[in-house]
Design a protein around this motif. Structure first.
Motif, short mmCIF file in Angstrom:
data_model
loop_
_atom_site.label_atom_id
_atom_site.label_comp_id
_atom_site.label_asym_id
_atom_site.label_seq_id
_atom_site.Cartn_x
_atom_site.Cartn_y
_atom_site.Cartn_z
N ARG A 453 7.33 16.29 0.30
CA ARG A 453 7.86 14.97 0.60
C ARG A 453 7.06 14.33 1.73
O ARG A 453 6.84 13.11 1.74
CB ARG A 453 9.34 15.08 1.00
N GLY A 454 6.57 15.14 2.68
CA GLY A 454 5.71 14.63 3.75
C GLY A 454 4.39 14.10 3.23
O GLY A 454 3.88 13.08 3.69
N ASP A 455 3.82 14.82 2.21
CA ASP A 455 2.57 14.35 1.59
C ASP A 455 2.77 12.98 0.95
O ASP A 455 1.90 12.10 1.05
CB ASP A 455 2.11 15.35 0.53
N VAL A 456 3.91 12.80 0.27
CA VAL A 456 4.20 11.54 -0.40
C VAL A 456 4.34 10.42 0.63
O VAL A 456 3.80 9.32 0.45
CB VAL A 456 5.48 11.66 -1.25
N THR A 460 1.87 7.22 0.95
CA THR A 460 2.44 5.87 0.87
C THR A 460 2.03 5.06 2.09
O THR A 460 1.64 3.89 1.97
CB THR A 460 3.98 5.95 0.78
N TRP A 461 2.12 5.67 3.27
CA TRP A 461 1.69 5.00 4.51
C TRP A 461 0.22 4.61 4.42
O TRP A 461 -0.16 3.48 4.77
CB TRP A 461 1.91 5.92 5.72
N LEU A 462 -0.62 5.54 3.95
CA LEU A 462 -2.06 5.29 3.88
C LEU A 462 -2.36 4.14 2.94
O LEU A 462 -3.19 3.27 3.24
CB LEU A 462 -2.78 6.55 3.43
N LEU A 463 -1.68 4.09 1.79
CA LEU A 463 -1.95 3.04 0.83
C LEU A 463 -1.51 1.68 1.36
O LEU A 463 -2.22 0.68 1.22
CB LEU A 463 -1.22 3.36 -0.49
N LYS A 464 -0.35 1.63 2.00
CA LYS A 464 0.12 0.37 2.59
C LYS A 464 -0.80 -0.08 3.73
O LYS A 464 -1.13 -1.26 3.85
CB LYS A 464 1.54 0.54 3.12
N THR A 465 -1.20 0.87 4.55
CA THR A 465 -2.03 0.54 5.71
C THR A 465 -3.40 0.03 5.30
O THR A 465 -3.88 -0.98 5.81
CB THR A 465 -2.18 1.77 6.63
N THR A 466 -4.05 0.72 4.37
CA THR A 466 -5.38 0.28 3.94
C THR A 466 -5.31 -1.03 3.17
O THR A 466 -6.25 -1.82 3.19
CB THR A 466 -6.08 1.36 3.10
N GLU A 467 -4.18 -1.28 2.49
CA GLU A 467 -4.00 -2.57 1.83
C GLU A 467 -3.89 -3.69 2.87
O GLU A 467 -4.51 -4.75 2.74
CB GLU A 467 -2.75 -2.57 0.95
N ASP A 468 -3.08 -3.46 3.92
CA ASP A 468 -2.96 -4.45 4.99
C ASP A 468 -4.30 -4.71 5.66
O ASP A 468 -4.63 -5.84 6.01
CB ASP A 468 -1.96 -3.98 6.04
N GLN A 469 -5.09 -3.66 5.83
CA GLN A 469 -6.37 -3.80 6.52
C GLN A 469 -7.37 -4.64 5.73
O GLN A 469 -8.30 -5.20 6.31
CB GLN A 469 -6.95 -2.41 6.80
N LEU A 470 -7.17 -4.75 4.41
CA LEU A 470 -8.05 -5.59 3.61
C LEU A 470 -8.05 -7.03 4.12
O LEU A 470 -9.06 -7.73 4.09
CB LEU A 470 -7.62 -5.58 2.14
N SER A 471 -6.89 -7.48 4.59
CA SER A 471 -6.78 -8.87 5.07
C SER A 471 -6.68 -8.96 6.58
O SER A 471 -6.94 -10.01 7.16
CB SER A 471 -5.55 -9.54 4.45
#
Length: 479
Positions: A453-456, A460-471
């Motif tokens: 569950r920690g891996d998930v 999830t945090w990494l995907l949201k964070t790198t998406e935010d960093q795009l903009s």
């Protein structure tokens, strides 16, 4: 609180002074023996007034005639100092509604509050100028019947002191150097002592000795033109501000864009949002930060120039990270990971992968470098954004169980939206690669039957964070 619910806390900034970039440093008055008679130097860019006291529009024919020099930049300057504009003074002064003005041409006047130098001499030394109408108080906190108008010039008592750490009220005198006039606490508020043994509220002071007085804290701004807020990299958000609205701000930021003249202001209650100075009127001037100070978190190894990196499960990556030429690397997340080998949770920082990493590492093909970590105990945070921990040690231990399909539901949806987000992104290639790597990691976690569950949550945090960093990011994180 779930790890993925805490993303907005990541960019919360500590209200600490950040030294401004060189171009924003205050003017230092130098020898002016060659300055011609009847020359005025200004604090900032002054408005021009009519004999009635009504302000001209700043860009008028009088201003164009008086302030355009051979370089075409709008001003002549004191001793070549490009922060202190000067112009001629006829030698006459007048009083308009109780305030002194200097005549610079027929029917054109400059308010005395905006004048820093007369014939090269600082005429604001030992004085305060007010940015608001102010009542005066006794040392015991009793309000007197004396009230001063905004832009009043008054003599202060006491002596200005210097510090290398930022006080609550201050002005800049250099990089990591601050000057301040000691205040007196009266009924819970800070006051400056005046020569007449009375006191004035420190928040109502606009300049000290002719230098811009700044508040290291939170102040208000009034929205003068309806607008949406923006990100640190000038992208518009969906948050609308309306004319007349009051907002809290805590920092002036010099953006990364080379063609941007001025500051954007950080909204205190919205960690990732800013507003252009052209849309607000500020209550107090604030500390100045550069773009990098508000966009990145810098670190260095505590010992030497090499540091061990780790995977999400707390195991070490084969190659160490080598930091060259005293550079500082960046991190973008702080949380506890469960280290199975030691059977305990430990605090880590997530490394922000940049396009400069090829110059920093011994091996550009380090496994999982796009999702690697350093131990908090191995590094020293040296500046930038203060990161809040996204979970606790107890959270990390509790999440050390096999994830269910329900636990992966949010990650699946983010992954499904990912390719479209990547195709629409107009940004740095490395930021796109980071997001693409996050998508690959998400796919692996979704397929895995042994992912915790920690891996998930971390994926999830990494995907949201790198998406935010795009903009949100303009990639130039090396200091």
């Amino acid at each position: 609180m779930k790890l993925t619910k805490k993303l907005n806390l990541v960019l919360m900034t500590a209200l600490l002074c950040i030294s401004p970039i060189v171009t924003t440093m205050p003017a230092q008055i130098t020898s002016a023996a060659h300055i011609e008679k009847n020359k005025l130097g200004f604090i900032g860019s002054p408005y021009i007034y009519k004999p009635s006291g009504k302000r001209y529009r700043y860009y008028n024919q009088i201003a164009k005639h008086l302030f355009t020099d051979t370089d075409g930049d709008g001003y002549s300057y004191l001793d070549g100092n490009d922060t202190t504009p000067i112009t001629s003074f006829t030698g006459k002064t007048i009083t308009i509604k109780g305030q002194k003005y200097y005549e610079i041409a027929k029917n054109a006047y400059i308010k005395a509050a905006n004048v820093l130098t007369l014939n090269g001499k600082n005429i604001k030394k030992g004085k305060l100028t007010l940015n608001h109408k102010s009542k005066l108080y006794t040392k015991n906190g009793h309000q007197t019947n004396k009230e001063l108008a905004a832009d009043s010039i008054i003599s202060y008592a006491g002596k200005v002191k210097k510090k290398t750490t930022c006080p609550k009220y201050f002005y800049y005198i250099g990089t990591n150097k601050y000057a301040y006039l000691p205040t007196k606490k009266i009924n819970g508020h800070d006051y400056y002592a005046l020569k007449n043994h009375l006191y004035v509220n420190a928040q109502n002071v606009g300049t000290i000795n002719g230098e811009i007085a700044r508040l290291n804290g939170v102040t208000y701004a009034t929205v003068t033109k309806s607008s949406r807020t923006q990100t640190i990299s000038n992208g518009l958000t969906n948050h609308k501000l309306v004319k007349g609205q009051k907002i809290k701000i805590d920092m002036a930021v010099a953006p990364w864009a080379e063609d941007f003249d001025g500051y954007i202001y950080h909204l205190h209650n919205y960690p990732k949002e800013y507003i252009d100075e052209g849309y607000i009127k500020i209550r107090n001037d604030l500390p100045i930060a550069g773009y990098n100070d508000m966009a990145y978190t810098y670190f260095k190894p505590i010992n030497g120039n090499q540091i061990t990196t780790y995977k999400v499960d707390g195991s070490t990556i084969a190659q160490t990270l080598t930091i060259k030429d005293n550079n500082q690397l960046t991190v973008d997340g702080k949380f506890y990971l469960w280290v199975e080998h030691d059977h305990q949770a430990e605090l880590f920082y997530h490394i922000l992968h940049s396009d400069s990493d090829s110059d920093q590492t011994a091996d550009e093909t380090i496994p999982d470098y796009s999702n690697s970590f350093v131990k908090a105990s191995d590094i020293k945070i040296t500046g930038g954004v203060k990161l809040a921990s996204l979970n606790t040690a107890q959270d990390a231990q509790a999440d050390n169980v096999i994830a269910t399909d329900a636990n992966k539901q949010e990650l699946r949806q983010l992954f499904a939206d990912g390719q479209q987000n990547l195709a629409n992104a107009y940004t740095d290639a490395t930021l796109k690669q980071n997001y693409n790597n996050a998508l690959s990691i998400a796919a692996s976690v979704i397929r895995s039957t042994t992912a915790s569950r920690g891996d998930v949550k971390e994926a999830t945090w990494l995907l949201k964070t790198t998406e935010d960093q795009l903009s949100d990011l303009y990639f130039e994180p090396w200091s």
